[in-house]
Design a protein around this motif. Sequence first.
Motif, PDB file in Angstrom:
ATOM      1  N   ILE A  95       0.856  -1.182   0.000  1.00 45.80           N
ATOM      2  CA  ILE A  95       0.000   0.000   0.000  1.00 45.80           C
ATOM      3  C   ILE A  95       0.895   1.236   0.000  1.00 45.80           C
ATOM      4  O   ILE A  95       2.048   1.167   0.417  1.00 45.80           O
ATOM      5  CB  ILE A  95      -0.970   0.048   1.205  1.00 45.80           C
ATOM      6  N   GLU A  96       0.334   2.337  -0.485  1.00 44.02           N
ATOM      7  CA  GLU A  96       1.051   3.600  -0.477  1.00 44.02           C
ATOM      8  C   GLU A  96       0.343   4.581   0.438  1.00 44.02           C
ATOM      9  O   GLU A  96      -0.885   4.586   0.530  1.00 44.02           O
ATOM     10  CB  GLU A  96       1.127   4.192  -1.888  1.00 44.02           C
ATOM     11  N   VAL A  97       1.144   5.414   1.106  1.00 47.15           N
ATOM     12  CA  VAL A  97       0.644   6.516   1.930  1.00 47.15           C
ATOM     13  C   VAL A  97       1.368   7.779   1.485  1.00 47.15           C
ATOM     14  O   VAL A  97       2.438   7.704   0.878  1.00 47.15           O
ATOM     15  CB  VAL A  97       0.843   6.241   3.436  1.00 47.15           C
ATOM     16  N   PRO A  98       0.806   8.958   1.766  1.00 47.05           N
ATOM     17  CA  PRO A  98       1.388  10.194   1.222  1.00 47.05           C
ATOM     18  C   PRO A  98       2.823  10.490   1.638  1.00 47.05           C
ATOM     19  O   PRO A  98       3.620  10.954   0.822  1.00 47.05           O
ATOM     20  CB  PRO A  98       0.446  11.292   1.739  1.00 47.05           C
ATOM     21  N   SER A  99       3.162  10.242   2.903  1.00 41.78           N
ATOM     22  CA  SER A  99       4.516  10.564   3.362  1.00 41.78           C
ATOM     23  C   SER A  99       4.913   9.616   4.479  1.00 41.78           C
ATOM     24  O   SER A  99       4.089   8.836   4.972  1.00 41.78           O
ATOM     25  CB  SER A  99       4.587  12.015   3.853  1.00 41.78           C
ATOM     26  N   VAL A 100       6.174   9.698   4.903  1.00 45.58           N
ATOM     27  CA  VAL A 100       6.645   8.801   5.965  1.00 45.58           C
ATOM     28  C   VAL A 100       5.905   9.029   7.280  1.00 45.58           C
ATOM     29  O   VAL A 100       5.861   8.134   8.119  1.00 45.58           O
ATOM     30  CB  VAL A 100       8.171   8.899   6.179  1.00 45.58           C
ATOM     31  N   ALA A 101       5.313  10.192   7.449  1.00 41.99           N
ATOM     32  CA  ALA A 101       4.555  10.462   8.672  1.00 41.99           C
ATOM     33  C   ALA A 101       3.353   9.529   8.809  1.00 41.99           C
ATOM     34  O   ALA A 101       2.944   9.203   9.923  1.00 41.99           O
ATOM     35  CB  ALA A 101       4.092  11.915   8.698  1.00 41.99           C
ATOM     36  N   GLU A 102       2.795   9.089   7.694  1.00 42.28           N
ATOM     37  CA  GLU A 102       1.617   8.213   7.728  1.00 42.28           C
ATOM     38  C   GLU A 102       1.971   6.721   7.761  1.00 42.28           C
ATOM     39  O   GLU A 102       1.083   5.890   7.977  1.00 42.28           O
ATOM     40  CB  GLU A 102       0.713   8.483   6.529  1.00 42.28           C
ATOM     41  N   VAL A 103       3.212   6.371   7.558  1.00 44.34           N
ATOM     42  CA  VAL A 103       3.602   4.949   7.545  1.00 44.34           C
ATOM     43  C   VAL A 103       3.272   4.269   8.874  1.00 44.34           C
ATOM     44  O   VAL A 103       2.618   3.213   8.880  1.00 44.34           O
ATOM     45  CB  VAL A 103       5.082   4.772   7.149  1.00 44.34           C
ATOM     46  N   PRO A 104       3.693   4.819  10.024  1.00 41.47           N
ATOM     47  CA  PRO A 104       3.343   4.134  11.284  1.00 41.47           C
ATOM     48  C   PRO A 104       1.842   4.029  11.515  1.00 41.47           C
ATOM     49  O   PRO A 104       1.360   3.002  12.010  1.00 41.47           O
ATOM     50  CB  PRO A 104       3.998   5.012  12.361  1.00 41.47           C
ATOM     51  N   THR A 105       1.096   5.054  11.134  1.00 42.08           N
ATOM     52  CA  THR A 105      -0.356   5.011  11.314  1.00 42.08           C
ATOM     53  C   THR A 105      -0.971   3.913  10.457  1.00 42.08           C
ATOM     54  O   THR A 105      -1.844   3.161  10.920  1.00 42.08           O
ATOM     55  CB  THR A 105      -0.979   6.378  10.970  1.00 42.08           C
ATOM     56  N   ALA A 106      -0.524   3.788   9.223  1.00 46.97           N
ATOM     57  CA  ALA A 106      -1.041   2.731   8.346  1.00 46.97           C
ATOM     58  C   ALA A 106      -0.737   1.350   8.930  1.00 46.97           C
ATOM     59  O   ALA A 106      -1.586   0.450   8.888  1.00 46.97           O
ATOM     60  CB  ALA A 106      -0.443   2.874   6.950  1.00 46.97           C
ATOM     61  N   ILE A 107       0.451   1.188   9.482  1.00 43.19           N
ATOM     62  CA  ILE A 107       0.815  -0.100  10.087  1.00 43.19           C
ATOM     63  C   ILE A 107      -0.059  -0.362  11.313  1.00 43.19           C
ATOM     64  O   ILE A 107      -0.542  -1.486  11.513  1.00 43.19           O
ATOM     65  CB  ILE A 107       2.316  -0.142  10.429  1.00 43.19           C
ATOM     66  N   ALA A 108      -0.285   0.646  12.128  1.00 44.01           N
ATOM     67  CA  ALA A 108      -1.129   0.476  13.312  1.00 44.01           C
ATOM     68  C   ALA A 108      -2.564   0.102  12.920  1.00 44.01           C
ATOM     69  O   ALA A 108      -3.176  -0.769  13.545  1.00 44.01           O
ATOM     70  CB  ALA A 108      -1.121   1.753  14.155  1.00 44.01           C
ATOM     71  N   ILE A 109      -3.092   0.746  11.890  1.00 45.15           N
ATOM     72  CA  ILE A 109      -4.436   0.416  11.412  1.00 45.15           C
ATOM     73  C   ILE A 109      -4.476  -1.026  10.901  1.00 45.15           C
ATOM     74  O   ILE A 109      -5.390  -1.799  11.232  1.00 45.15           O
ATOM     75  CB  ILE A 109      -4.888   1.396  10.311  1.00 45.15           C
ATOM     76  N   ALA A 110      -3.484  -1.395  10.099  1.00 46.01           N
ATOM     77  CA  ALA A 110      -3.437  -2.763   9.563  1.00 46.01           C
ATOM     78  C   ALA A 110      -3.331  -3.784  10.686  1.00 46.01           C
ATOM     79  O   ALA A 110      -3.953  -4.850  10.615  1.00 46.01           O
ATOM     80  CB  ALA A 110      -2.260  -2.904   8.598  1.00 46.01           C
ATOM     81  N   ASP A 111      -2.562  -3.464  11.703  1.00 41.22           N
ATOM     82  CA  ASP A 111      -2.418  -4.415  12.812  1.00 41.22           C
ATOM     83  C   ASP A 111      -3.742  -4.613  13.551  1.00 41.22           C
ATOM     84  O   ASP A 111      -4.064  -5.726  13.952  1.00 41.22           O
ATOM     85  CB  ASP A 111      -1.335  -3.945  13.784  1.00 41.22           C
ATOM     86  N   ARG A 112      -4.494  -3.542  13.719  1.00 42.80           N
ATOM     87  CA  ARG A 112      -5.790  -3.643  14.404  1.00 42.80           C
ATOM     88  C   ARG A 112      -6.836  -4.347  13.561  1.00 42.80           C
ATOM     89  O   ARG A 112      -7.723  -5.016  14.092  1.00 42.80           O
ATOM     90  CB  ARG A 112      -6.312  -2.250  14.760  1.00 42.80           C
ATOM     91  N   MET A 113      -6.774  -4.200  12.236  1.00 41.58           N
ATOM     92  CA  MET A 113      -7.892  -4.614  11.399  1.00 41.58           C
ATOM     93  C   MET A 113      -7.587  -5.753  10.435  1.00 41.58           C
ATOM     94  O   MET A 113      -8.427  -6.078   9.604  1.00 41.58           O
ATOM     95  CB  MET A 113      -8.392  -3.398  10.617  1.00 41.58           C
TER      96      MET A 113
END
Length: 180
Positions: free
Chosen positions: A53-71
Amino acid sequence: MADAAPYILDLPSFDDPVKLLVVVAPYFKDIADELLSGAQATLNDVGVAFDVIEVPSVAEVPTAIAIADRMSNFDGYVALGCLVRGETALFDTASHDSSHALQMMGLSGLCIGNGILAVEAKSQAEARAEAKGRNKGGEAAAAALHLVALSRKWARPSKGVGFHTDAIRLAGKETGPNIA
């Protein structure tokens, strides 16, 4: 000492399927594409399933991983992206915050290979993302695989809901007492 070649661990093998999520911040698309190619090559070498998956910047990478881990049900994660120092403090903030967030998630038990480059000049990123060299994307994928292997080595089978009386497994030798 800069000429010393690093010791690279052999890639782990798995008896059960492994699925990773590769999260890419393509702000510097040419660098991100090279990092992704390195990660994909490493994961394909081991025969691991993965989503990208792609996210806009490195700032969103940890958030995307946290969301994926929860869901979702990924075994591990690979974080890829690039920050090049500019004229503002954004570089320091973004590199520290993303690195710190990934490290904190790792310390909580997630298996994350960090392939986010933080460099002074784009030429440094190009050298680290070079497909023929030591591609940091491939190295991040390998790190995630090693952490997945380690977590599976020490995993305890779940006994379902309720009170657990599982003994604590100690790290160390495979023989002899290994529980507390």
